[in-house]
Design a protein around this motif. Structure first.
Motif, PDB file in Angstrom:
ATOM      1  N   SER A 162     -17.428  17.648   2.220  1.00  0.00           N
ATOM      2  CA  SER A 162     -16.747  18.827   1.683  1.00  0.00           C
ATOM      3  C   SER A 162     -15.378  19.038   2.324  1.00  0.00           C
ATOM      4  O   SER A 162     -14.458  19.581   1.704  1.00  0.00           O
ATOM      5  N   ASN A 163     -15.224  18.597   3.595  1.00  0.00           N
ATOM      6  CA  ASN A 163     -13.923  18.695   4.259  1.00  0.00           C
ATOM      7  C   ASN A 163     -12.936  17.690   3.676  1.00  0.00           C
ATOM      8  O   ASN A 163     -11.767  18.010   3.458  1.00  0.00           O
ATOM      9  N   LEU A 164     -13.425  16.494   3.415  1.00  0.00           N
ATOM     10  CA  LEU A 164     -12.548  15.421   2.930  1.00  0.00           C
ATOM     11  C   LEU A 164     -12.165  15.607   1.464  1.00  0.00           C
ATOM     12  O   LEU A 164     -11.058  15.248   1.058  1.00  0.00           O
ATOM     13  N   GLU A 165     -13.071  16.160   0.688  1.00  0.00           N
ATOM     14  CA  GLU A 165     -12.815  16.301  -0.747  1.00  0.00           C
ATOM     15  C   GLU A 165     -11.556  17.104  -1.042  1.00  0.00           C
ATOM     16  O   GLU A 165     -10.822  16.815  -1.990  1.00  0.00           O
ATOM     17  N   LYS A 166     -11.277  18.108  -0.220  1.00  0.00           N
ATOM     18  CA  LYS A 166     -10.156  19.015  -0.467  1.00  0.00           C
ATOM     19  C   LYS A 166      -8.836  18.508   0.108  1.00  0.00           C
ATOM     20  O   LYS A 166      -7.800  19.152  -0.026  1.00  0.00           O
ATOM     21  N   LEU A 167      -8.878  17.355   0.747  1.00  0.00           N
ATOM     22  CA  LEU A 167      -7.684  16.821   1.378  1.00  0.00           C
ATOM     23  C   LEU A 167      -6.636  16.461   0.328  1.00  0.00           C
ATOM     24  O   LEU A 167      -6.919  15.744  -0.629  1.00  0.00           O
ATOM     25  N   GLY A 168      -5.408  16.973   0.499  1.00  0.00           N
ATOM     26  CA  GLY A 168      -4.337  16.675  -0.435  1.00  0.00           C
ATOM     27  C   GLY A 168      -3.581  15.423  -0.040  1.00  0.00           C
ATOM     28  O   GLY A 168      -3.365  15.155   1.137  1.00  0.00           O
ATOM     29  N   LEU A 169      -3.185  14.631  -1.028  1.00  0.00           N
ATOM     30  CA  LEU A 169      -2.414  13.426  -0.758  1.00  0.00           C
ATOM     31  C   LEU A 169      -1.595  13.067  -1.991  1.00  0.00           C
ATOM     32  O   LEU A 169      -1.800  13.620  -3.085  1.00  0.00           O
ATOM     33  N   ALA A 170      -0.664  12.158  -1.814  1.00  0.00           N
ATOM     34  CA  ALA A 170       0.161  11.683  -2.928  1.00  0.00           C
ATOM     35  C   ALA A 170       0.116  10.165  -2.936  1.00  0.00           C
ATOM     36  O   ALA A 170       0.127   9.535  -1.864  1.00  0.00           O
ATOM     37  N   VAL A 171       0.039   9.569  -4.101  1.00  0.00           N
ATOM     38  CA  VAL A 171      -0.070   8.116  -4.184  1.00  0.00           C
ATOM     39  C   VAL A 171       0.964   7.553  -5.163  1.00  0.00           C
ATOM     40  O   VAL A 171       1.284   8.171  -6.175  1.00  0.00           O
ATOM     41  N   PRO A 172       1.480   6.357  -4.866  1.00  0.00           N
ATOM     42  CA  PRO A 172       2.397   5.689  -5.771  1.00  0.00           C
ATOM     43  C   PRO A 172       1.635   4.740  -6.700  1.00  0.00           C
ATOM     44  O   PRO A 172       0.393   4.708  -6.683  1.00  0.00           O
ATOM     45  N   LEU A 173       2.363   3.943  -7.454  1.00  0.00           N
ATOM     46  CA  LEU A 173       1.750   2.932  -8.315  1.00  0.00           C
ATOM     47  C   LEU A 173       1.043   1.882  -7.459  1.00  0.00           C
ATOM     48  O   LEU A 173       1.392   1.674  -6.288  1.00  0.00           O
ATOM     49  N   PRO A 174       0.045   1.190  -8.043  1.00  0.00           N
ATOM     50  CA  PRO A 174      -0.696   0.186  -7.269  1.00  0.00           C
ATOM     51  C   PRO A 174       0.194  -0.870  -6.614  1.00  0.00           C
ATOM     52  O   PRO A 174      -0.084  -1.320  -5.497  1.00  0.00           O
ATOM     53  N   GLU A 175       1.273  -1.270  -7.300  1.00  0.00           N
ATOM     54  CA  GLU A 175       2.144  -2.302  -6.747  1.00  0.00           C
ATOM     55  C   GLU A 175       2.833  -1.824  -5.461  1.00  0.00           C
ATOM     56  O   GLU A 175       2.995  -2.595  -4.510  1.00  0.00           O
ATOM     57  N   GLU A 176       3.224  -0.555  -5.432  1.00  0.00           N
ATOM     58  CA  GLU A 176       3.868  -0.028  -4.228  1.00  0.00           C
ATOM     59  C   GLU A 176       2.834   0.173  -3.116  1.00  0.00           C
ATOM     60  O   GLU A 176       3.134  -0.049  -1.936  1.00  0.00           O
ATOM     61  N   GLN A 177       1.634   0.571  -3.486  1.00  0.00           N
ATOM     62  CA  GLN A 177       0.558   0.668  -2.491  1.00  0.00           C
ATOM     63  C   GLN A 177       0.351  -0.684  -1.817  1.00  0.00           C
ATOM     64  O   GLN A 177       0.224  -0.779  -0.587  1.00  0.00           O
ATOM     65  N   GLN A 178       0.308  -1.752  -2.623  1.00  0.00           N
ATOM     66  CA  GLN A 178       0.077  -3.095  -2.080  1.00  0.00           C
ATOM     67  C   GLN A 178       1.214  -3.517  -1.158  1.00  0.00           C
ATOM     68  O   GLN A 178       0.984  -4.122  -0.102  1.00  0.00           O
ATOM     69  N   LYS A 179       2.435  -3.178  -1.530  1.00  0.00           N
ATOM     70  CA  LYS A 179       3.594  -3.553  -0.715  1.00  0.00           C
ATOM     71  C   LYS A 179       3.530  -2.878   0.651  1.00  0.00           C
ATOM     72  O   LYS A 179       3.790  -3.498   1.691  1.00  0.00           O
ATOM     73  N   ILE A 180       3.185  -1.598   0.658  1.00  0.00           N
ATOM     74  CA  ILE A 180       3.069  -0.859   1.925  1.00  0.00           C
ATOM     75  C   ILE A 180       1.925  -1.430   2.760  1.00  0.00           C
ATOM     76  O   ILE A 180       2.061  -1.629   3.980  1.00  0.00           O
ATOM     77  N   ALA A 181       0.806  -1.712   2.118  1.00  0.00           N
ATOM     78  CA  ALA A 181      -0.344  -2.279   2.830  1.00  0.00           C
ATOM     79  C   ALA A 181       0.008  -3.631   3.439  1.00  0.00           C
ATOM     80  O   ALA A 181      -0.342  -3.923   4.596  1.00  0.00           O
ATOM     81  N   ASP A 182       0.712  -4.479   2.678  1.00  0.00           N
ATOM     82  CA  ASP A 182       1.102  -5.803   3.179  1.00  0.00           C
ATOM     83  C   ASP A 182       2.060  -5.686   4.360  1.00  0.00           C
ATOM     84  O   ASP A 182       1.950  -6.431   5.336  1.00  0.00           O
ATOM     85  N   CYS A 183       3.013  -4.752   4.262  1.00  0.00           N
ATOM     86  CA  CYS A 183       3.995  -4.555   5.338  1.00  0.00           C
ATOM     87  C   CYS A 183       3.302  -4.159   6.637  1.00  0.00           C
ATOM     88  O   CYS A 183       3.529  -4.774   7.690  1.00  0.00           O
ATOM     89  N   LEU A 184       2.454  -3.149   6.569  1.00  0.00           N
ATOM     90  CA  LEU A 184       1.800  -2.658   7.780  1.00  0.00           C
ATOM     91  C   LEU A 184       0.757  -3.643   8.299  1.00  0.00           C
ATOM     92  O   LEU A 184       0.573  -3.776   9.515  1.00  0.00           O
TER      93      LEU A 184
END
Length: 425
Positions: A162-184
Motif C-alpha cells: 500500500s505504501n509503494l502503490e501510491k508512489l509517484g514517478l515519471a517514465v519516458p519511452l522504452p527506448e530512452e529507459q533502455q539507454k539510461i539502463a545501459d549507461c548506468l
C-alpha cells in the motif's frame, strides 16, 4: 562506456541530462506506481533453508543490503525447497525489502535479470512492463527519499504494498529507459572492475607480508630482496628493548591540545591503518585524559586486537587512552617497518592470544612490550617498508579512483531522472 549526454535547459518533466536522440521526445509521463505495475510478496526461504549445493537459486532480503546492486545477474544463494513452496521471479522483476532497520536502508531496489529465481519472504516484488533495470536505478536514486518517507516504524521499519502503490514517478519511452539502463549498468561494470582491482591488490599485499616476515619459529623470511639473501639470519629481540610507549596523559580541554585532531579506535581502518573522519577534541567535547602523539609515533589500538588497527600519523594530535602511541627508542628499528610488523599476521596472532579474557579483549602494556620478534639490519627493514609503502600508495590511488567513479554515478543518477515534485503531488 560511450554515452554522449546533453544538458536540458528547457522546462517540464524531463531530466536535466538527456541523450541527444531523445532531446525532442517530449516530457516523461507521470503515473502512480500502481498504474504501471503489479505487486507480489516473496515466500519462505529462511537462513536455515540455504544449502551451498542446492539446485534452486534464491535471493533473501538481507542480501539486498550486503551483496547486490541495482542489477542482479549472478545469484549466490541456493536452496532445496520444493518449487511449490516458493515464489519464482520473472525477468525484470524489481525487488525491495519489506522490512529493515532504517527507513533509508529499506529504500533499496534491485532488478532480477533471470526468471525462476526464488524470492524470499520480506521481499516486495514489483512486476511491470517497464524496463526493470531502469526502474531499479530510478527507485534507488531519485525516488529513494520518497520511498523512505512512506516506510513505517522506528525500531523495525516496514514497507508495504500500500505504501509503494501510491508512489509517484515519471517514465519516458522504452527506448530512452533502455539507454539510461545501459549507461548506468556500464558505469556499474567499471565500478565493479575497479573494486576487483583493489581486492586483488589487497590480497597481493597480504600474501607479500606473509612472505616478507619470518613465520613463527623461523629466523629468515621466505621472500628476501636479492641484496640481502646472504645477509644471514635475523636477530631475535624483545620489543620492549626497542620501543617506548607514551605514559603521561594530557587534558584535551587545555588550549595546547583542544584544537588538535583526535584519533579514536573508530578513526583507524582495520588492517590498513588509514585514518578517517577525524575531528578536534573541542569539536568532540572531550574531557577525559588522552595521549599526545606526533609524527614519530605509531598508534596501536589495544582494544579488540583482532581488529588490527595500526596507524602512522604524519601530524601532531591526541588519541584515546585505548590507543598506545609507540615509537622506536633504538636506531636498530625503523618506524615504518615497525608499523608493518604490528600489522603482520604473526603479531596479530600474538596480540589476540595475549589479550585479556574480559568481555572486551585488550592487550596490556606488559604483554605488548614482552613480544619477541626477529628483525633484520635497518637497511633491510627500510627496503621492506618501502616495498609495502609503495603498494599501499597504489591501493590508495585505486581506492581514490573508485570513490570518484561512485561520486560520478551518484551525480549522474541525480540528473538522468527528472525532478519529481510534480509527479508526486
Amino acid at each position: 562506456m560511450n554515452h554522449e549526454i546533453h544538458e536540458n535547459k528547457g522546462k517540464g518533466l524531463v531530466p536535466r541530462l538527456r541523450f541527444p536522440e531523445f532531446r525532442g521526445a517530449g516530457e516523461w509521463t507521470t503515473h502512480k506506481l500502481a498504474e504501471i505495475a503489479e505487486f507480489h510478496k516473496g515466500k519462505g526461504i529462511s537462513k536455515a533453508d540455504i544449502k551451498p549445493n542446492g539446485k534452486q537459486p534464491c535471493i533473501r532480503y538481507g542480501e539486498l543490503y550486503t551483496i547486490y546492486g541495482e542489477l542482479i545477474k549472478d545469484v549466490i544463494s541456493r536452496t532445496d525447497l520444493p518449487p511449490d513452496n516458493l515464489f519464482l521471479s520473472n525477468v525484470g522483476d524489481v525487488i525491495i525489502p519489506s522490512s529493515g532497520e532504517t527507513k533509508i536502508d529499506i529504500a533499496t531496489a534491485a532488478c532480477v535479470a533471470h526468471e525462476n529465481i526464488a524470492l524470499g519472504s520480506d521481499l516486495n516484488v514489483v512486476r511491470s512492463n517497464q524496463n526493470g533495470v531502469f526502474l531499479s536505478y530510478y527507485l534507488n536514486g531519485a525516488l529513494k527519499l520518497e520511498i523512505a518517507k512512506v516506510a513505517q516504524g522506528d525500531t523495525v521499519v516496514h514497507l508495504y504494498k500500500s505504501n509503494l502503490e501510491k508512489l509517484g514517478l515519471a517514465v519516458p519511452l522504452p527506448e530512452e529507459q533502455q539507454k539510461i539502463a545501459d549507461c548506468l549498468s556500464s558505469l556499474d561494470a567499471l565500478i565493479a572492475a575497479q573494486a576487483d582491482k583493489i581486492d586483488a591488490l589487497k590480497t597481493h599485499k597480504k600474501g607479500l607480508m606473509q612472505q616478507l616476515f619470518p613465520h613463527e619459529g623461523e629466523t629468515v623470511p621466505r621472500l628476501r630482496f636479492p641484496e640481502f639473501r646472504d645477509a644471514g639470519e635475523w636477530e631475535e629481540q624483545i620489543l620492549g628493548e626497542l620501543v617506548e610507549i607514551a605514559s603521561g596523559q594530557v587534558d584535551p580541554t587545555d588550549p595546547m591540545y583542544c584544537d588538535k585532531p583526535h584519533v579514536g579506535g573508530e578513526n583507524i581502518e582495520s588492517h590498513t591503518g588509514r585514518l578517517q573522519r577525524m575531528r578536534t577534541a573541542k569539536e568532540l567535547g572531550l574531557i577525559s585524559g588522552k595521549y599526545s602523539f606526533d609524527g614519530r609515533d605509531i598508534l596501536y589500538s589495544k582494544i579488540r586486537p583482532a581488529l588490527n588497527k595500526v596507524a602512522t600519523p604524519d601530524f601532531e594530535g591526541i588519541c584515546s587512552a585505548d590507543i598506545y602511541p609507540i615509537r622506536p627508542s633504538s636506531q636498530q628499528l625503523c618506524r615504518q617497518y615497525l608499523a608493518y610488523l604490528l600489522l603482520s599476521d604473526g603479531f596479530l596472532k600474538y596480540a589476540t592470544k595475549n589479550s585479556g579474557r574480559s568481555k572486551i579483549p585488550k592487550v596490556n602494556r606488559e604483554s605488548l612490550l614482552a613480544y619477541v620478534l626477529v628483525i633484520p639490519v635497518r637497511e633491510e627493514q627500510q627496503c621492506i617498508a618501502d616495498c609495502l609503502t609503495s603498494l599501499d600508495a597504489l591501493i590508495d590511488a585505486h581506492t581514490e579512483k573508485l570513490g570518484a567513479l561512485n561520486a560520478h554515478k551518484k551525480g549522474l543518477m541525480q540528473q538522468l531522472f527528472p525532478c519529481l515534485e510534480a509527479a508526486c503531488e
